[in-house]
Write an enzyme that holds these catalytic residues in place. Structure first.
Site, PDB file in Angstrom:
ATOM      1  N   PRO A  57       0.814  -1.221   0.000  1.00  0.00           N
ATOM      2  CA  PRO A  57       0.000   0.000   0.000  1.00  0.00           C
ATOM      3  C   PRO A  57       0.852   1.277   0.000  1.00  0.00           C
ATOM      4  O   PRO A  57       0.515   2.261  -0.670  1.00  0.00           O
ATOM      5  CB  PRO A  57      -0.812  -0.111   1.296  1.00  0.00           C
ATOM      6  CG  PRO A  57      -0.858  -1.571   1.588  1.00  0.00           C
ATOM      7  CD  PRO A  57       0.468  -2.101   1.125  1.00  0.00           C
ATOM      8  N   TYR A  58       1.939   1.239   0.715  1.00  0.00           N
ATOM      9  CA  TYR A  58       2.847   2.380   0.767  1.00  0.00           C
ATOM     10  C   TYR A  58       3.443   2.662  -0.614  1.00  0.00           C
ATOM     11  O   TYR A  58       3.466   3.800  -1.082  1.00  0.00           O
ATOM     12  CB  TYR A  58       3.949   2.117   1.796  1.00  0.00           C
ATOM     13  CG  TYR A  58       5.019   3.167   1.806  1.00  0.00           C
ATOM     14  CD1 TYR A  58       4.775   4.421   2.339  1.00  0.00           C
ATOM     15  CD2 TYR A  58       6.267   2.906   1.255  1.00  0.00           C
ATOM     16  CE1 TYR A  58       5.764   5.393   2.332  1.00  0.00           C
ATOM     17  CE2 TYR A  58       7.255   3.863   1.246  1.00  0.00           C
ATOM     18  CZ  TYR A  58       7.008   5.107   1.777  1.00  0.00           C
ATOM     19  OH  TYR A  58       7.971   6.059   1.758  1.00  0.00           O
TER      20      TYR A  58
END
Length: 154
Positions: A57-58
């Site tokens: 997600p980062y």
């Protein structure tokens, strides 16, 4: 101060400026006489173009920021705005100290980075001041990687 890098009369927004890297960059801009607007309460995270397990997600969010930089440039450059981003590599801070202390990971970083060292917050200050200065007047829509060459080697 060299007039080319004097930021008197400029306003700089530094996101993630409450701690660590963002705070150091805000100070460098202020030292160059910019008016600095601080924003941020979340911890920084030092990589934008390389993926590793558990941070999908980062990494997706960082890819979005690169494209947002481009899109904002397409929309606002004609109005005289410069929109650029910096993408720090592995920067040695108190937040990454556990990675530096991990012998296996540290060896990987040193071996993978052509500069054979971790970056420092000071390594980021010059390029950020340059991007905010007249020295970069025709630079727009770019993500500047400050990573000791890590993203350019296989």
């Amino acid at each position: 101060m060299n007039a080319l890098f004097d930021l008197t009369g400029r306003v700089a927004l530094v996101t993630g400026s409450s701690r660590r890297i963002g705070n150091a960059l805000a100070r460098a801009l202020a030292d160059a006489e910019a008016t600095v607007v601080l924003n941020g309460v979340n911890e920084e995270r030092v990589q934008a173009d390389l993926a590793r397990p558990t941070i999908a997600p980062y990494i997706a969010a960082k890819g979005g920021l690169r494209n947002l930089t481009r899109a904002m440039t397409a929309e606002w450059a004609a109005s005289g705005l410069q929109i650029n981003a910096v993408a720090p590599g592995y920067i040695h801070t108190e937040m990454t100290q556990n990675l530096v202390d991990d012998e296996e990971f540290n060896s990987w970083i040193l071996g993978r980075t052509p500069a054979h060292r971790w970056g420092t917050v000071e390594d980021l200050a010059g390029p950020v001041v340059w991007l905010a200065s007249d020295g970069s007047n025709f630079v727009n829509g770019q993500t500047i990687f400050i990573d000791g060459g890590m993203t350019v080697v296989v």
